[in-house]
Scaffold this motif. Structure first.
Motif, PDB file in Angstrom:
ATOM      1  N   ASP A   1       0.828  -1.200   0.000  1.00  0.00           N
ATOM      2  CA  ASP A   1       0.000   0.000   0.000  1.00  0.00           C
ATOM      3  C   ASP A   1       0.867   1.256   0.000  1.00  0.00           C
ATOM      4  O   ASP A   1       0.526   2.253  -0.644  1.00  0.00           O
TER       5      ASP A   1
ATOM      6  N   ASP B   1      -6.108   1.108  -5.918  1.00  0.00           N
ATOM      7  CA  ASP B   1      -7.540   1.090  -5.651  1.00  0.00           C
ATOM      8  C   ASP B   1      -8.004   2.447  -5.128  1.00  0.00           C
ATOM      9  O   ASP B   1      -7.216   3.374  -4.937  1.00  0.00           O
ATOM     10  N   THR B   2      -9.311   2.569  -4.872  1.00  0.00           N
ATOM     11  CA  THR B   2      -9.894   3.852  -4.479  1.00  0.00           C
ATOM     12  C   THR B   2      -9.319   4.363  -3.166  1.00  0.00           C
ATOM     13  O   THR B   2      -9.031   5.555  -3.018  1.00  0.00           O
ATOM     14  N   LYS B   3      -9.131   3.476  -2.197  1.00  0.00           N
ATOM     15  CA  LYS B   3      -8.606   3.888  -0.894  1.00  0.00           C
ATOM     16  C   LYS B   3      -7.221   4.510  -1.024  1.00  0.00           C
ATOM     17  O   LYS B   3      -6.953   5.586  -0.489  1.00  0.00           O
ATOM     18  N   ASN B   4      -6.342   3.829  -1.745  1.00  0.00           N
ATOM     19  CA  ASN B   4      -4.981   4.335  -1.881  1.00  0.00           C
ATOM     20  C   ASN B   4      -4.935   5.624  -2.689  1.00  0.00           C
ATOM     21  O   ASN B   4      -4.155   6.535  -2.377  1.00  0.00           O
ATOM     22  N   LEU B   5      -5.756   5.727  -3.731  1.00  0.00           N
ATOM     23  CA  LEU B   5      -5.795   6.954  -4.522  1.00  0.00           C
ATOM     24  C   LEU B   5      -6.303   8.130  -3.700  1.00  0.00           C
ATOM     25  O   LEU B   5      -5.826   9.265  -3.846  1.00  0.00           O
ATOM     26  N   THR B   6      -7.265   7.885  -2.799  1.00  0.00           N
ATOM     27  CA  THR B   6      -7.770   8.942  -1.922  1.00  0.00           C
ATOM     28  C   THR B   6      -6.678   9.437  -0.981  1.00  0.00           C
ATOM     29  O   THR B   6      -6.503  10.649  -0.778  1.00  0.00           O
TER      30      THR B   6
END
Length: 258
Positions: free
Chosen positions: A49, A203-208
């Motif tokens: 991550d 994924d969305t979490k890491n991009l956020t």
């Protein structure tokens, strides 16, 4: 590992210094800082991550650094190392599930420690009065160190020391050296997006999380570029080797089964 939810003070306590160090590196203040960034962030998220969160940030940093160094470059250095870097990225993608990350970290760390130690011995040792001549470009070493740089960049964002091992002995003007480095790793990071997406790491979490750290990335990258443009060669090169040595020791520590 900590479960991350926004906002999370524990995450940002590690992530902000990590991104700041990488930003200074991206601005031109030595590739060593970049090696410290990912392990620091990996204290609060998994290593995978941490690398994934950093990739979009690195790309934004690259854009800022490209603008800051738009008029400075060493085209021959860039074109000489680029083929090996692309090969290294492809090998990293193909072998990421089989080659232990610690093995690569160990090889890179030992190489950089020996390389930097040799520089300091030649510069400050008993034979320091004898000037060390600049090396010329060599296709074999360029392909080898370019491949190691691309591979290290893919698996651990650790492409800086192999690049330095080849490029620093050329004794280029520090500004042109930095301009070539900025361009090379901008291309490398852009190419890395494809295999990272294929591996499902972006994924969305890491991009956020990446998006929330962008202001820190922008400020630190511009600060690094400003500092390097003020440095003279007799200050820049000992600093670059010294930072590389510190980061290599950290990388060696991370690679050992403690």
């Amino acid at each position: 590992m900590f479960a991350i939810s926004l906002p999370d003070p524990i995450f940002f306590a590690a992530a902000i210094p990590a991104v700041s160090l990488v930003g200074l590196s991206k601005g031109g203040l030595g590739g060593a800082f970049a090696l410290i960034g990912v392990p620091l962030m990996a204290m609060v998220v998994t290593p995978v991550d941490a690398a994934a969160i950093f990739l979009p940030i690195l790309i934004i940093m690259d854009l800022v650094a490209l603008y800051a160094w738009r008029n400075l470059n060493d085209r021959k250095l860039l074109l000489t190392l680029l083929p090996g870097c692309i090969i290294g990225i492809a090998l990293g993608w193909a072998t990421s599930a089989y080659v232990p990350d610690d093995a690569l970290r160990f090889v890179i760390a030992v190489s950089m420690i020996l390389f930097a130690s040799r520089y300091f011995y030649q510069t400050y040792g008993p034979h320091r009065a004898t000037p060390v001549e600049a090396t010329g470009h060599r296709k074999g070493p360029a392909l080898f160190w370019g491949t190691i740089s691309g591979y290290g960049s893919f698996v651990a964002h650790a492409g800086g020391p192999p690049f330095q091992i080849y490029a620093l002995p050329l004794k280029l003007d520090p500004k042109n050296y930095t301009g070539a480095s900025v361009r090379l790793f901008a291309i490398v990071n852009a190419v890395k997006v494809i295999p990272y997406v294929a591996l499902g790491a972006l994924d969305t979490k890491n991009l956020t999380l990446s998006f929330t750290l962008l202001p820190v990335a922008l400020i630190s990258t511009m600060a690094g570029a400003y500092i390097v443009k003020k440095l003279k060669p007799d200050v820049f090169y000992p600093l670059a080797y010294g930072l590389g040595l510190i980061a290599a020791i950290k990388l060696l520590y991370d690679s050992l089964p403690l």
